[in-house]
Design a protein around this motif. Sequence first.
Motif, PDB file in Angstrom:
ATOM      1  N   LEU A 265     -48.889 102.934  21.699  1.00  0.00           N
ATOM      2  CA  LEU A 265     -49.760 102.776  22.851  1.00  0.00           C
ATOM      3  C   LEU A 265     -51.202 102.568  22.398  1.00  0.00           C
ATOM      4  CD1 LEU A 265     -48.422 105.652  25.126  1.00  0.00           C
ATOM      5  CD2 LEU A 265     -47.791 103.246  25.179  1.00  0.00           C
ATOM      6  N   THR A 266     -51.892 101.686  23.081  1.00  0.00           N
ATOM      7  CA  THR A 266     -53.309 101.495  22.801  1.00  0.00           C
ATOM      8  C   THR A 266     -54.056 102.725  23.321  1.00  0.00           C
ATOM      9  OG1 THR A 266     -53.757 100.434  24.915  1.00  0.00           O
ATOM     10  CG2 THR A 266     -53.090  98.991  23.090  1.00  0.00           C
ATOM     11  N   PRO A 267     -55.295 102.927  22.856  1.00  0.00           N
ATOM     12  CA  PRO A 267     -56.062 104.066  23.372  1.00  0.00           C
ATOM     13  C   PRO A 267     -56.159 104.069  24.902  1.00  0.00           C
ATOM     14  CG  PRO A 267     -57.135 103.187  21.425  1.00  0.00           C
ATOM     15  CD  PRO A 267     -55.996 102.253  21.761  1.00  0.00           C
ATOM     16  N   GLN A 268     -56.296 102.888  25.510  1.00  0.00           N
ATOM     17  CA  GLN A 268     -56.351 102.826  26.972  1.00  0.00           C
ATOM     18  C   GLN A 268     -55.009 103.234  27.590  1.00  0.00           C
ATOM     19  OE1 GLN A 268     -57.383 100.398  24.947  1.00  0.00           O
ATOM     20  NE2 GLN A 268     -59.579 100.372  25.312  1.00  0.00           N
ATOM     21  N   GLU A 269     -53.917 102.827  26.967  1.00  0.00           N
ATOM     22  CA  GLU A 269     -52.590 103.205  27.478  1.00  0.00           C
ATOM     23  C   GLU A 269     -52.352 104.710  27.349  1.00  0.00           C
ATOM     24  OE1 GLU A 269     -50.230  98.999  26.604  1.00  0.00           O
ATOM     25  OE2 GLU A 269     -50.357 100.524  25.024  1.00  0.00           O
ATOM     26  N   TRP A 270     -52.861 105.327  26.261  1.00  0.00           N
ATOM     27  CA  TRP A 270     -52.760 106.783  26.126  1.00  0.00           C
ATOM     28  C   TRP A 270     -53.504 107.457  27.275  1.00  0.00           C
ATOM     29  CZ3 TRP A 270     -49.663 109.669  23.385  1.00  0.00           C
ATOM     30  CH2 TRP A 270     -49.148 109.210  22.185  1.00  0.00           C
ATOM     31  N   ARG A 271     -54.733 106.986  27.547  1.00  0.00           N
ATOM     32  CA  ARG A 271     -55.520 107.587  28.626  1.00  0.00           C
ATOM     33  C   ARG A 271     -54.822 107.399  29.963  1.00  0.00           C
ATOM     34  NH1 ARG A 271     -59.680 106.156  25.144  1.00  0.00           N
ATOM     35  NH2 ARG A 271     -59.988 104.057  25.933  1.00  0.00           N
ATOM     36  N   ALA A 272     -54.272 106.206  30.204  1.00  0.00           N
ATOM     37  CA  ALA A 272     -53.565 105.951  31.467  1.00  0.00           C
ATOM     38  C   ALA A 272     -52.328 106.840  31.581  1.00  0.00           C
ATOM     39  CB  ALA A 272     -53.172 104.480  31.563  1.00  0.00           C
ATOM     40  N   ARG A 273     -51.631 107.030  30.486  1.00  0.00           N
ATOM     41  CA  ARG A 273     -50.439 107.885  30.493  1.00  0.00           C
ATOM     42  C   ARG A 273     -50.820 109.331  30.816  1.00  0.00           C
ATOM     43  NH1 ARG A 273     -46.693 109.260  25.301  1.00  0.00           N
ATOM     44  NH2 ARG A 273     -45.020 110.244  26.455  1.00  0.00           N
ATOM     45  N   ASN A 274     -51.904 109.816  30.217  1.00  0.00           N
ATOM     46  CA  ASN A 274     -52.359 111.179  30.500  1.00  0.00           C
ATOM     47  C   ASN A 274     -52.849 111.313  31.939  1.00  0.00           C
ATOM     48  OD1 ASN A 274     -51.731 112.094  27.953  1.00  0.00           O
ATOM     49  ND2 ASN A 274     -53.756 111.654  27.133  1.00  0.00           N
ATOM     50  N   ALA A 275     -53.544 110.293  32.437  1.00  0.00           N
ATOM     51  CA  ALA A 275     -54.022 110.325  33.827  1.00  0.00           C
ATOM     52  C   ALA A 275     -52.845 110.335  34.796  1.00  0.00           C
ATOM     53  CB  ALA A 275     -54.929 109.132  34.101  1.00  0.00           C
ATOM     54  N   GLU A 276     -51.800 109.575  34.477  1.00  0.00           N
ATOM     55  CA  GLU A 276     -50.612 109.557  35.343  1.00  0.00           C
ATOM     56  C   GLU A 276     -49.924 110.927  35.347  1.00  0.00           C
ATOM     57  OE1 GLU A 276     -46.108 108.653  35.491  1.00  0.00           O
ATOM     58  OE2 GLU A 276     -47.179 107.701  33.826  1.00  0.00           O
ATOM     59  N   ARG A 277     -49.853 111.563  34.182  1.00  0.00           N
ATOM     60  CA  ARG A 277     -49.249 112.899  34.102  1.00  0.00           C
ATOM     61  C   ARG A 277     -50.064 113.900  34.924  1.00  0.00           C
ATOM     62  NH1 ARG A 277     -50.195 114.546  29.055  1.00  0.00           N
ATOM     63  NH2 ARG A 277     -51.575 116.177  29.731  1.00  0.00           N
ATOM     64  N   ARG A 278     -51.393 113.804  34.825  1.00  0.00           N
ATOM     65  CA  ARG A 278     -52.239 114.704  35.613  1.00  0.00           C
ATOM     66  C   ARG A 278     -52.086 114.427  37.103  1.00  0.00           C
ATOM     67  NH1 ARG A 278     -55.655 113.748  31.300  1.00  0.00           N
ATOM     68  NH2 ARG A 278     -56.815 112.159  32.414  1.00  0.00           N
ATOM     69  N   ALA A 279     -51.898 113.161  37.481  1.00  0.00           N
ATOM     70  CA  ALA A 279     -51.717 112.823  38.892  1.00  0.00           C
ATOM     71  C   ALA A 279     -50.372 113.321  39.419  1.00  0.00           C
ATOM     72  CB  ALA A 279     -51.823 111.310  39.087  1.00  0.00           C
ATOM     73  N   ARG A 280     -49.347 113.304  38.565  1.00  0.00           N
ATOM     74  CA  ARG A 280     -48.029 113.789  38.977  1.00  0.00           C
ATOM     75  C   ARG A 280     -47.999 115.304  39.134  1.00  0.00           C
ATOM     76  NH1 ARG A 280     -44.034 112.740  34.840  1.00  0.00           N
ATOM     77  NH2 ARG A 280     -45.700 111.737  33.726  1.00  0.00           N
ATOM     78  N   HIS A 281     -48.787 116.010  38.341  1.00  0.00           N
ATOM     79  CA  HIS A 281     -48.803 117.473  38.365  1.00  0.00           C
ATOM     80  C   HIS A 281     -50.234 117.977  38.534  1.00  0.00           C
ATOM     81  CE1 HIS A 281     -44.698 117.189  36.906  1.00  0.00           C
ATOM     82  NE2 HIS A 281     -45.126 116.436  35.907  1.00  0.00           N
ATOM     83  N   PRO A 282     -50.852 117.720  39.689  1.00  0.00           N
ATOM     84  CA  PRO A 282     -52.272 118.056  39.830  1.00  0.00           C
ATOM     85  C   PRO A 282     -52.544 119.562  39.737  1.00  0.00           C
ATOM     86  CG  PRO A 282     -51.362 117.370  41.933  1.00  0.00           C
ATOM     87  CD  PRO A 282     -50.313 117.104  40.898  1.00  0.00           C
ATOM     88  N   PHE A 283     -51.647 120.386  40.263  1.00  0.00           N
ATOM     89  CA  PHE A 283     -51.887 121.824  40.224  1.00  0.00           C
ATOM     90  C   PHE A 283     -51.740 122.364  38.802  1.00  0.00           C
ATOM     91  CE2 PHE A 283     -50.410 126.245  40.452  1.00  0.00           C
ATOM     92  CZ  PHE A 283     -51.502 126.807  41.087  1.00  0.00           C
TER      93      PHE A 283
END
Length: 163
Positions: free
Chosen positions: A89-107
């Motif tokens: 994954l590119t650095p941007q893809e890593w950030r997007a993947r982490n952002a998606e994980r945070r969005a899926r589990h916000p609490f």
Amino acid sequence: MEPQRVRGLGTTWVERGTAYWVRRGWLLLVRLIMVLGIALLAGAGWRWLVGASWAAGWRGALDVATGLIVVVGMLAAARDVLTAYRLRLTPQEWRARNAERRARHPFLTAPAVVNTLVLVCLPVSGPLLLGYLAVYLIGVSCGRELPAERGARADLERQAGMS
């Protein structure tokens, strides 16, 4: 073609010259110091916990339990290190993947919740984090390439193929 900047390495990963190896060495040194600091804090906390009069009779059981918790953290980190090296994954893809994980589990990923849980469960979370960070930080630092570097190189190869 524009190579991506990798955090801590800039674009030195393209040529892998002296600047690259100096930066890689610096990253490893900083991460080793971080692990040492965490280990010292964990040791101080352990001395305090075991030194408490109520815990003196439980020392053997506490040692075994803590050792097992550290091993669980190490195994989880080893899994994550291997996953990081398999992905390109590119650095941007890593950030997007982490952002998606945070969005899926916000609490569960909210900093206030995480920090509170870590502090409340410190006798368990401390050794767990120590084992995890020791293996993860050293694991991603000592590979042939950093995980973000692999993704950036893959992106550069895609760009070259498109030209």
